[in-house]
Design a protein around this motif. Structure first.
Motif, short mmCIF file in Angstrom:
data_model
loop_
_atom_site.label_atom_id
_atom_site.label_comp_id
_atom_site.label_asym_id
_atom_site.label_seq_id
_atom_site.Cartn_x
_atom_site.Cartn_y
_atom_site.Cartn_z
N CYS A 107 -10.66 -1.28 -2.52
CA CYS A 107 -10.19 -0.61 -1.51
C CYS A 107 -8.75 -0.36 -1.75
O CYS A 107 -8.04 0.31 -1.13
CB CYS A 107 -10.48 -1.40 -0.10
SG CYS A 107 -12.24 -1.51 0.30
N CYS A 108 -8.21 -1.10 -2.79
CA CYS A 108 -6.72 -0.86 -3.10
C CYS A 108 -6.55 0.17 -4.04
O CYS A 108 -5.14 0.41 -4.21
CB CYS A 108 -6.18 -2.40 -3.48
SG CYS A 108 -6.08 -3.67 -2.51
N LYS A 109 -7.68 0.73 -4.59
CA LYS A 109 -7.24 1.71 -5.94
C LYS A 109 -6.25 2.82 -5.65
O LYS A 109 -5.57 3.20 -6.58
CB LYS A 109 -8.48 2.18 -6.43
CG LYS A 109 -9.36 3.33 -5.43
CD LYS A 109 -10.63 3.55 -6.19
CE LYS A 109 -11.48 4.47 -5.39
NZ LYS A 109 -10.58 5.93 -5.17
N ASP A 110 -6.04 3.21 -4.28
CA ASP A 110 -5.26 4.42 -4.19
C ASP A 110 -3.62 3.88 -3.67
O ASP A 110 -2.91 4.63 -3.66
CB ASP A 110 -5.82 5.15 -2.89
CG ASP A 110 -7.10 6.06 -3.35
OD1 ASP A 110 -7.24 6.23 -4.48
OD2 ASP A 110 -7.74 5.83 -2.25
N VAL A 111 -3.64 2.54 -3.66
CA VAL A 111 -2.05 2.00 -3.36
C VAL A 111 -1.53 1.53 -4.53
O VAL A 111 -0.39 1.05 -4.27
CB VAL A 111 -1.97 1.31 -1.88
CG1 VAL A 111 -2.56 2.47 -0.89
CG2 VAL A 111 -2.96 0.36 -1.91
N VAL A 112 -2.31 0.54 -5.13
CA VAL A 112 -1.78 -0.09 -6.33
C VAL A 112 -2.08 0.37 -7.38
O VAL A 112 -3.03 0.80 -8.09
CB VAL A 112 -2.54 -1.59 -6.19
CG1 VAL A 112 -1.94 -2.32 -7.29
CG2 VAL A 112 -2.28 -2.18 -4.76
N ASP A 113 -0.79 0.52 -8.39
CA ASP A 113 -0.97 1.09 -9.67
C ASP A 113 0.07 0.10 -10.67
O ASP A 113 0.51 0.95 -11.62
CB ASP A 113 -0.36 2.72 -9.71
CG ASP A 113 0.96 2.86 -9.40
OD1 ASP A 113 1.66 1.91 -8.88
OD2 ASP A 113 1.71 3.93 -9.35
N SER A 114 0.21 -0.98 -10.45
CA SER A 114 1.13 -1.75 -11.12
C SER A 114 0.19 -3.15 -11.16
O SER A 114 -0.83 -3.08 -10.88
CB SER A 114 2.22 -2.13 -10.40
OG SER A 114 2.15 -2.52 -8.98
#
Length: 306
Positions: A107-114
């Motif tokens: 569910c975090c895939k759209d807000v975490v890119d680090s």
């Protein structure tokens, strides 16, 4: 390299904040275990925290937890809801159980890119765990393999006196890399050391004190979220057919698949600190006593967020 983020899995909490035993305050100032973890992460260098919650508790969670932490760290919220499924999939009628830790993280895939660390909201891991996570995530990147880390705890430091627990028992090679995790669903203190049973207590197998166990304290590179997304449909195809009401997409199971496919390594760093949690209501006093003692020793200030 981007700054690492802390992800806290808190969607398992009840619809009324504080309603679940593990979210009770553990000190006189009203802090929950979660506050100490985020405080330790901040001290270690983390500047942002992402809370995975449910819409049902958003208002209370923001009011009680978010307001405390937002002046000190960047805070973001994502929501684990049952209907967050890939196109073409539906929640089985009557199912209420969440789809597990792998789904929560997805569910975090759209807000975490680090790079990111992930923990349970209701487990106390201690300052050293977060320092090890931060140091690893700021110095390691994927190469021809995914490069992950897990903070393991010695089994003797994770057992309650008040009943049995479930633990992921780790097998680690001589270079401190994870070989496999075996979920033991009934481990308890038997005399001087822990033991597990597979036959409802008829026979017991001892687990040596220094055996490393997983407490869901991980560090991942950003690509892990894509892995979770890619593997989710195959899990649903099998799980919804075989166990539609209870199948769960577990984070450690996905890691194990990657290990078997020889696509990843997981460095296991062992913390000698004591883990605390409230598995049984009788555990709460020992957690409160430990927090009180750590405050007296200067490990924490009386009020974390002043």
């Amino acid at each position: 390299m981007k700054e690492p983020v802390l992800i806290v899995m808190a969607a398992g909490m009840g619809s009324r904040y504080g309603g679940l035993k593990q979210m009770d305050p553990v000190d006189e100032q009203g802090h929950a275990i979660l506050d100490f973890s985020v405080y330790d992460a901040k001290r270690a260098g983390f500047k942002k925290v992402v809370f995975i919650i449910k819409h049902a508790i958003e208002k209370d969670f923001r009011e009680i937890v978010g307001k405390r932490i937002e002046p000190f760290m960047e805070v973001e919220y994502v929501f684990q809801e049952l209907d967050k499924l890939p196109e073409g999939y539906q929640v089985p009628e009557g199912r209420e159980k969440p789809f597990g830790t792998g789904h929560a993280l997805l569910c975090c895939k759209d807000v975490v890119d680090s790079p990111f660390a992930v923990i349970n909201a209701d487990d106390y891991y201690g300052p050293k765990a977060f320092q090890m996570l931060y140091d690893y995530l700021t110095t390691h990147e994927d190469d021809d393999l995914y490069r992950y880390v897990m903070i393991a705890f010695h089994i003797e430091k994770t057992i309650t006196e008040n009943g049995h627990v479930s633990r992921g028992v780790c097998q680690v090679d001589k270079n401190h890399y994870l070989k496999e995790i075996t979920e033991r669903t009934r481990i308890e203190k038997r005399g001087a050391e822990a033991a597990f049973t597979l036959d409802d207590g008829a026979t017991w197998t001892p687990v040596p004190d220094k055996t490393p166990v997983s407490m869901n304290c991980w560090g991942f590179t950003p690509g892990f979220l894509k892995v979770l997304e890619d593997k989710f449909p195959a899990f649903l195809d099998k799980g919804l057919k075989e166990n539609p009401m209870k199948c769960e997409y577990f984070l450690p199971s996905v890691v194990e698949e990657l290990l078997k496919e020889k696509r990843a390594t997981v460095e296991v760093m062992e913390s000698a600190e004591k883990w605390y949690g409230v598995t049984y209501k009788e555990d709460k006093k020992s957690v409160m006593d430990a927090i009180s003692e750590m405050k007296q020793q200067g490990v924490y200030p009386e009020d974390l967020w002043k």
